[in-house]
Write an enzyme that holds these catalytic residues in place. Structure first.
Site, PDB file in Angstrom:
ATOM      1  N   SER A   1      -8.191  39.365   4.327  1.00 56.88           N
ATOM      2  CA  SER A   1      -7.839  37.937   4.360  1.00 56.88           C
ATOM      3  C   SER A   1      -7.842  37.268   2.990  1.00 56.88           C
ATOM      4  CB  SER A   1      -8.787  37.184   5.283  1.00 56.88           C
ATOM      5  OG  SER A   1     -10.130  37.394   4.885  1.00 56.88           O
TER       6      SER A   1
ATOM      7  N   ASP B   1     -13.733  27.614   5.064  1.00 52.30           N
ATOM      8  CA  ASP B   1     -14.341  27.744   6.393  1.00 52.30           C
ATOM      9  C   ASP B   1     -15.656  28.492   6.204  1.00 52.30           C
ATOM     10  OD1 ASP B   1     -13.628  30.437   6.155  1.00 52.30           O
ATOM     11  OD2 ASP B   1     -11.934  30.297   7.549  1.00 52.30           O
TER      12      ASP B   1
ATOM     13  N   HIS C   1     -14.355  31.957   4.173  1.00 49.40           N
ATOM     14  CA  HIS C   1     -13.377  32.081   3.085  1.00 49.40           C
ATOM     15  C   HIS C   1     -13.486  30.960   2.060  1.00 49.40           C
ATOM     16  CE1 HIS C   1     -11.519  34.048   6.656  1.00 49.40           C
ATOM     17  NE2 HIS C   1     -11.319  34.998   5.764  1.00 49.40           N
TER      18      HIS C   1
END
Ligand SMILES: *[C@@H]1O[C@H](CO)[C@@H](O)[C@H](O)[C@H]1NC(C)=O
Ligand SMILES: *[C@@H]1O[C@H](CO)[C@@H](O)[C@H](O)[C@H]1NC(C)=O
Length: 349
Positions: free
Chosen positions: A37, A324, A327
């Site tokens: 990610s 978040d 991340h």
């Protein structure tokens, strides 16, 4: 300012290298990325996985406020590195069905949020394993050959910067499922050996300039603090950070050895220390908050739990290290990428 000076130094270096070895090409034509990610710019959008984020408030600080599938408020390191290399402001995701052949030339990311070096990680998360990303890479090179010729494909293989970023999901999540088969140390070692195997495979496919990110202090992400850091203290998950360090301690010398063995440049890119220092001393880098994410509750929210129905998204994500509970924000990524490229970019040309 510093960057401009660096760029100038790079240009001079390039000119010098050219004079000595006229056959070598010192411009970097594209950026090709594998991983998770941290580097995904939308590859998960059409996968049957829970791990996607192509909805607000993700993308809140992206041009036009678009939620593109990037796991952040704005751009992610694959974009920021492409920009530093002077290629493009954003790096396309290979799974984007609207890409035209020309869109592939400045580079591409195969990265898929939630994946890891351990094939089990991608299987659990229903995302694209790093090993399958290599298969897509072969397809990518074949497409370049078909549309732009052998020579162009060869130039991309010889001179592009290849970046590999993985391990966080293996360490933070899959280990819990693997702890009957592995000790913490043996699992970290297994992952580092997998990373080395990945680099060998990538090199066999023709890549010559490969940078591999170290593990990050994943025990310090807000989610880990909430679950493992104690109700009141919310400290970092130290055993998890130690596993990350063990991974790095095995990976770094192995990549140095590979750099000597293989033709081209193999770089170990340390991001652990920079991110750890940012988290310990956020003010030094102009951040206000290091232990909570900007979106959702900031303590647990990620992906679908961080959505437009949630009322608590912070107003200024630039003052947060984390977007978040897992991340970093674009601004935190920018600080890291700036510090990396000062250290590593000159080694590529
Ligand atoms: C060097 O790179 C340029 C720009 O990508 C390309 O046009 C040229 O063909 C390359 N030359 C060699 C010898 O690879
Ligand atoms: C947002 O936060 C950053 C970093 O703390 C700060 O430099 C900037 O001025 C803030 N912006 C606003 C609109 O408050």
């Amino acid at each position: 300012m510093k960057l401009r000076i660096l760029c100038l130094a790079l240009v001079l270096l390039a000119v010098e290298a050219n004079a000595a070895k006229p056959a070598k090409n010192t411009t970097i034509p594209s950026l090709i990325v594998f991983g998770d990610s941290i580097m995904d710019t939308g590859n998960n959008n059409n996968l049957p996985t829970m791990l996607k984020c192509n909805f607000p408030p993700y993308g809140k600080d992206y041009p036009g406020g678009l939620a593109t599938g990037r796991f952040s408020d704005g751009r992610v390191p694959s974009d920021l590195i492409a920009e530093k290399l002077g290629l493009a402001k954003t790096l396309p995701a290979y799974m984007n069905k609207n890409l035209k052949p020309e869109d592939l030339l400045k580079g591409i990311t195969f990265a898929s949020g939630g994946t890891g070096y351990d094939p089990l990680t991608a299987k659990i998360m229903k995302v694209i394993s790093v090993w399958d990303q290599l298969t897509y890479f072969k397809q990518y090179i074949a497409t370049i050959k078909k549309h732009f010729g052998e020579e162009k494909a060869q130039n991309i293989l010889d001179n592009s910067f290849f970046v590999v970023v993985s391990s966080s999901n293996d360490l933070a999540h899959t280990y819990l499922a693997q702890s009957f088969s592995y000790s913490r140390t043996s699992y970290a070692n297994f992952l580092a050996d997998s990373a080395v195997k990945f680099v060998r495979e990538l090199h066999k496919l023709g890549a010559k300039k490969i940078g591999v990110f170290s593990a990050v202090p994943v025990g310090c992400v807000p989610l880990q603090r909430t679950v493992f850091g104690g109700i009141f203290t919310r400290g970092c998950n130290q055993p998890l950070n130690n596993m990350a360090k063990q991974f790095n301690a095995r990976l770094s010398p192995a990549l140095d050895a590979l750099d000597k063995e293989l033709d081209g440049v193999i770089l170990y890119i340390d991001v652990y220390d920079t991110l750890y220092d940012m988290i310990q001393h956020p003010k030094k880098y102009g951040f206000e908050v290091a232990d909570r994410g900007c979106c959702g509750t900031g303590a647990l929210s990620i992906s679908y739990m961080c959505n437009s129905l949630h009322p608590f998204t912070c107003s200024n994500s630039s003052s947060y290290i984390f977007w978040d509970s897992y991340h970093p924000t674009e601004r935190a990524y920018q600080v890291i990428v700036d510090s990396l490229l000062e250290k590593y970019l000159s080694k590529l040309v």
